[in-house]
Design an enzyme around this catalytic site. Structure first.
Site, PDB file in Angstrom:
ATOM      1  N   LYS A  22       0.835  -1.211   0.000  1.00  0.00           N
ATOM      2  CA  LYS A  22       0.000   0.000   0.000  1.00  0.00           C
ATOM      3  C   LYS A  22       0.864   1.253   0.000  1.00  0.00           C
ATOM      4  O   LYS A  22       0.651   2.162  -0.803  1.00  0.00           O
ATOM      5  CB  LYS A  22      -0.900   0.009   1.243  1.00  0.00           C
ATOM      6  CG  LYS A  22      -1.594   1.346   1.476  1.00  0.00           C
ATOM      7  CD  LYS A  22      -2.462   1.339   2.704  1.00  0.00           C
ATOM      8  CE  LYS A  22      -1.824   1.865   3.963  1.00  0.00           C
ATOM      9  NZ  LYS A  22      -1.602   3.307   4.006  1.00  0.00           N
ATOM     10  N   ASN A  23       1.848   1.279   0.877  1.00  0.00           N
ATOM     11  CA  ASN A  23       2.625   2.519   1.019  1.00  0.00           C
ATOM     12  C   ASN A  23       3.617   2.735  -0.123  1.00  0.00           C
ATOM     13  O   ASN A  23       4.234   3.791  -0.213  1.00  0.00           O
ATOM     14  CB  ASN A  23       3.357   2.539   2.364  1.00  0.00           C
ATOM     15  CG  ASN A  23       2.389   2.772   3.513  1.00  0.00           C
ATOM     16  OD1 ASN A  23       1.212   3.048   3.285  1.00  0.00           O
ATOM     17  ND2 ASN A  23       2.880   2.659   4.738  1.00  0.00           N
ATOM     18  N   CYS A 117      -5.788   8.151   8.606  1.00  0.00           N
ATOM     19  CA  CYS A 117      -5.848   7.518   9.912  1.00  0.00           C
ATOM     20  C   CYS A 117      -5.755   8.560  11.017  1.00  0.00           C
ATOM     21  O   CYS A 117      -5.006   9.523  10.907  1.00  0.00           O
ATOM     22  CB  CYS A 117      -4.674   6.547  10.085  1.00  0.00           C
ATOM     23  SG  CYS A 117      -4.973   4.936   9.384  1.00  0.00           S
ATOM     24  N   ARG A 122      -0.407  14.892  12.458  1.00  0.00           N
ATOM     25  CA  ARG A 122       0.162  14.621  11.131  1.00  0.00           C
ATOM     26  C   ARG A 122       0.140  15.840  10.215  1.00  0.00           C
ATOM     27  O   ARG A 122      -0.585  15.886   9.220  1.00  0.00           O
ATOM     28  CB  ARG A 122      -0.550  13.429  10.487  1.00  0.00           C
ATOM     29  CG  ARG A 122      -0.439  12.197  11.326  1.00  0.00           C
ATOM     30  CD  ARG A 122      -1.054  11.008  10.670  1.00  0.00           C
ATOM     31  NE  ARG A 122      -0.169  10.396   9.697  1.00  0.00           N
ATOM     32  CZ  ARG A 122      -0.468   9.281   9.044  1.00  0.00           C
ATOM     33  NH1 ARG A 122      -1.602   8.683   9.245  1.00  0.00           N
ATOM     34  NH2 ARG A 122       0.374   8.766   8.189  1.00  0.00           N
ATOM     35  N   ASP A 305       4.082   1.219  12.069  1.00  0.00           N
ATOM     36  CA  ASP A 305       2.919   0.524  11.508  1.00  0.00           C
ATOM     37  C   ASP A 305       2.817  -0.928  11.983  1.00  0.00           C
ATOM     38  O   ASP A 305       1.851  -1.613  11.657  1.00  0.00           O
ATOM     39  CB  ASP A 305       2.963   0.545   9.965  1.00  0.00           C
ATOM     40  CG  ASP A 305       2.579   1.902   9.412  1.00  0.00           C
ATOM     41  OD1 ASP A 305       2.140   2.763  10.188  1.00  0.00           O
ATOM     42  OD2 ASP A 305       2.721   2.106   8.191  1.00  0.00           O
ATOM     43  N   ARG A 397      -8.650  -0.499   4.250  1.00  0.00           N
ATOM     44  CA  ARG A 397      -7.791   0.502   3.607  1.00  0.00           C
ATOM     45  C   ARG A 397      -6.411  -0.083   3.334  1.00  0.00           C
ATOM     46  O   ARG A 397      -5.696   0.411   2.463  1.00  0.00           O
ATOM     47  CB  ARG A 397      -7.629   1.734   4.521  1.00  0.00           C
ATOM     48  CG  ARG A 397      -8.845   2.624   4.584  1.00  0.00           C
ATOM     49  CD  ARG A 397      -8.534   3.884   5.351  1.00  0.00           C
ATOM     50  NE  ARG A 397      -7.263   4.423   4.907  1.00  0.00           N
ATOM     51  CZ  ARG A 397      -6.396   5.066   5.674  1.00  0.00           C
ATOM     52  NH1 ARG A 397      -6.665   5.264   6.934  1.00  0.00           N
ATOM     53  NH2 ARG A 397      -5.278   5.510   5.185  1.00  0.00           N
TER      54      ARG A 397
HETATM   55  C1  UD1 Z   1       3.933   7.098   6.078  1.00  0.00           C
HETATM   56  C2  UD1 Z   1       3.099   5.858   5.917  1.00  0.00           C
HETATM   57  C3  UD1 Z   1       2.481   5.446   7.253  1.00  0.00           C
HETATM   58  C4  UD1 Z   1       3.567   5.320   8.316  1.00  0.00           C
HETATM   59  C5  UD1 Z   1       4.442   6.564   8.364  1.00  0.00           C
HETATM   60  C6  UD1 Z   1       5.639   6.413   9.291  1.00  0.00           C
HETATM   61  C7  UD1 Z   1       2.325   6.062   3.646  1.00  0.00           C
HETATM   62  C8  UD1 Z   1       1.185   6.260   2.714  1.00  0.00           C
HETATM   63  N1  UD1 Z   1       2.046   6.112   4.955  1.00  0.00           N
HETATM   64  O1  UD1 Z   1       3.033   8.123   6.511  1.00  0.00           O
HETATM   65  O2  UD1 Z   1       1.810   4.202   7.075  1.00  0.00           O
HETATM   66  O3  UD1 Z   1       2.963   5.143   9.574  1.00  0.00           O
HETATM   67  O4  UD1 Z   1       4.954   6.856   7.063  1.00  0.00           O
HETATM   68  O5  UD1 Z   1       6.394   5.321   8.931  1.00  0.00           O
HETATM   69  O6  UD1 Z   1       3.436   5.817   3.218  1.00  0.00           O
HETATM   70  N2  UD1 Z   1       5.526  15.029  10.231  1.00  0.00           N
HETATM   71  C9  UD1 Z   1       5.626  16.370  10.473  1.00  0.00           C
HETATM   72  N3  UD1 Z   1       5.557  17.245   9.413  1.00  0.00           N
HETATM   73  C10 UD1 Z   1       5.409  16.814   8.140  1.00  0.00           C
HETATM   74  C11 UD1 Z   1       5.313  15.427   7.890  1.00  0.00           C
HETATM   75  C12 UD1 Z   1       5.381  14.554   8.965  1.00  0.00           C
HETATM   76  O7  UD1 Z   1       5.761  16.788  11.612  1.00  0.00           O
HETATM   77  O8  UD1 Z   1       5.359  17.639   7.226  1.00  0.00           O
HETATM   78  C13 UD1 Z   1       5.593  14.077  11.366  1.00  0.00           C
HETATM   79  C14 UD1 Z   1       4.284  13.292  11.517  1.00  0.00           C
HETATM   80  O9  UD1 Z   1       3.335  14.020  12.252  1.00  0.00           O
HETATM   81  C15 UD1 Z   1       4.765  12.067  12.231  1.00  0.00           C
HETATM   82  C16 UD1 Z   1       6.171  11.843  11.647  1.00  0.00           C
HETATM   83  O10 UD1 Z   1       6.553  13.083  11.076  1.00  0.00           O
HETATM   84  O11 UD1 Z   1       4.869  12.289  13.596  1.00  0.00           O
HETATM   85  C17 UD1 Z   1       6.230  10.760  10.598  1.00  0.00           C
HETATM   86  O12 UD1 Z   1       5.356  11.063   9.543  1.00  0.00           O
HETATM   87  P1  UD1 Z   1       5.658  10.661   8.027  1.00  0.00           P
HETATM   88  O13 UD1 Z   1       6.925   9.904   7.953  1.00  0.00           O
HETATM   89  O14 UD1 Z   1       5.500  11.877   7.180  1.00  0.00           O
HETATM   90  O15 UD1 Z   1       4.453   9.669   7.738  1.00  0.00           O
HETATM   91  P2  UD1 Z   1       3.505   9.648   6.478  1.00  0.00           P
HETATM   92  O16 UD1 Z   1       4.289   9.882   5.228  1.00  0.00           O
HETATM   93  O17 UD1 Z   1       2.287  10.441   6.729  1.00  0.00           O
END
Ligand code: UD1
Length: 416
Positions: A22-23, A117, A122, A305, A397
């Site tokens: 998925k990711n 989620c 986030r 995850d 999902r």
């Molecule tokens: C992706 C995965 C999700 C997984 C996560 C962490 C997908 C579609 N989803 O989510 O399943 O749980 O990686 O391995 O690939 N953050 C900020 N600012 C930002 C972006 C992120 O502060 O602009 C923080 C988030 O709040 C969180 C952390 O960084 O605490 C990790 O988030 P991130 O690595 O961005 O996760 P996703 O890409 O949303």
């Protein structure tokens, strides 16, 4: 509202095949928006609600899609939009990944602020910071964000945190920038490497993916590639834990073993026997679950995850374990539900202290998010009696065909 009914007590035995990740597929679908020439063909696409949502976003932007079995053909030669509406973005946070390709290709991208989620706040500040450093103007309005740029210019972007989504989004935008861009403190997840390979198949130039420094050399045009999605390492890990919690004997097929190194290491520490057989992993549980401490970290650390599923397993441990969640600030929503099944869990900030119990018992529980739902299925498989899980759409999902796959290895599970 559909529910899943799980009657516990059956050891899972046999072979179970993992679907495409998925990711990985979600960023690849977003990247298909970059191709101005030809039709992208993706193989091993998992049948998931999140994939359907991303396809709807692409259709809304003018893409033509042909989806048969596990293959998708996407024609994005003639896009007619640069915005993604709230009803789609609110269903899935990953739809924000269309911003990078649209900004790069069309010079403008507007999306509603993302949903997905319910794990923490986030934000997308790191994505926007990257776009800004590439020369985009960012406007954050009521409920939407817009990025515009006549031309993107290559730059060095240091991420304060190795965010997966920010690394992907910035990588895709930087593909269109004049000159070279460098992402420092980049995320190193296998899905980042997969996206870089996909872009390179499109005629792009991305080097260093899988390390903390990614170098992107800009190009003006990209052709549509033919590509196979990597297997889902989180789905694989979930089934490995299903074997462990039911004292079963499962061969999990279609796995890239180096993607699940941290999960294998922790399961071995717990006392589970694991054998790596090429692209399969055999997992044999013996019912004894030793307590361990686990800390979630960006890859190659233990994945956030897999944290809820690991917690379900440790609920049956022979002692006290501790899980520290460092990636998301609010990812213990499965704790009250596991407690309803008899688990002893105490949370203190980002720590959960789990005192193993001899038996869990079936109860009505609710999946608050995707991986929390997976944890409840695992707990249900090991519990005495019937567990009725609501919030099934969250589970669907991210787990293709989960009910059928588990039934085929002996689980007493159905959807109602
Ligand atoms: C992706 C995965 C999700 C997984 C996560 C962490 C997908 C579609 N989803 O989510 O399943 O749980 O990686 O391995 O690939 N953050 C900020 N600012 C930002 C972006 C992120 O502060 O602009 C923080 C988030 O709040 C969180 C952390 O960084 O605490 C990790 O988030 P991130 O690595 O961005 O996760 P996703 O890409 O949303």
């Amino acid at each position: 509202m559909a529910t899943m009914l799980v009657r516990g007590g059956m050891p899972l035995i046999g072979k179970i095949a993992v679907s495409g990740a998925k990711n990985a597929v979600l960023p690849l679908l977003a990247a298909s928006l970059m191709a101005t020439d030809g039709k992208t063909r993706l193989e091993s696409v998992p049948k998931l609600n999140d994939v359907t949502t991303m396809l709807e976003v692409i259709r809304h932007l003018g893409g033509n899609i042909n989806y048969i079995d596990d293959e998708i053909e996407i024609d994005c030669q003639n896009l007619n939009g640069n915005d993604a509406p709230y009803n789609l973005i609110s269903q899935m946070r990953a739809s924000v990944l269309i911003m990078g390709p649209l900004l790069g290709r069309l010079g403008k991208a507007k999306v509603s602020l993302p949903g997905g989620c319910a794990i923490g706040t986030r934000p997308i500040d790191l994505h926007l910071k990257g776009f800004g450093l590439l020369g985009a103007d960012i406007v954050v309005g009521h409920g939407f964000v817009e990025a515009t740029a006549e031309r993107l210019i290559g730059n060095t972007i240091y991420l304060d945190y190795p965010s997966v989504g920010a690394t992907e989004n910035i990588m895709m935008a930087a593909c269109f920038a004049d000159g070279v861009s460098i992402i420092q403190n980049a995320a190193e997840e296998p899905e980042i490497v997969d996206l870089a390979c996909f872009i390179n198949c499109m005629g792009g130039r991305v080097d260093g993916a899988g390390t903390d420094t990614i170098v992107i050399t800009g190009r003006s045009a990209f052709r549509a590639p033919y590509y196979r999605v990597i297997p889902d390492r989180i789905e694989a890990g979930t089934y490995m834990m299903a074997a462990a919690i039911t004292a079963g004997d499962l061969v999990v097929e279609n796995v890239i073993p180096e993607h699940v190194v941290s999960v294998i290491a922790k399961l071995r520490e717990i006392g589970v026997a694991i054998e790596v057989l090429g692209d399969s992993v055999r997992v044999v549980g013996n019912g004894n679950i030793l307590p361990v401490d686990v800390k979630t970290l960006p890859y190659p650390g233990f994945p956030t995850d897999m944290q809820p599923q690991m917690m379900a397993l440790l609920c049956r441990g022979q002692g006290t374990s501790m899980i520290t969640e460092t990636v998301f600030e609010n990812r213990f929503m499965h704790v009250p539900e596991l407690r309803r099944m008899g688990a002893h869990i105490r949370t203190e900030g980002r720590n959960a202290i789990i005192k193993g119990v001899a038996n869990l018992s079936g109860a009505p529980v609710a999946a608050s998010d995707l991986r929390a739902g997976a944890a409840l299925i695992l707990a249900g498989l090991a519990a005495q009696g019937v567990t009725e899980i609501s919030g099934v759409t969250h589970i669907e999902r991210g787990y293709a065909d989960i009910v059928r796959k588990l039934q085929e290895v002996g689980a007493d599970i159905c959807k109602k």
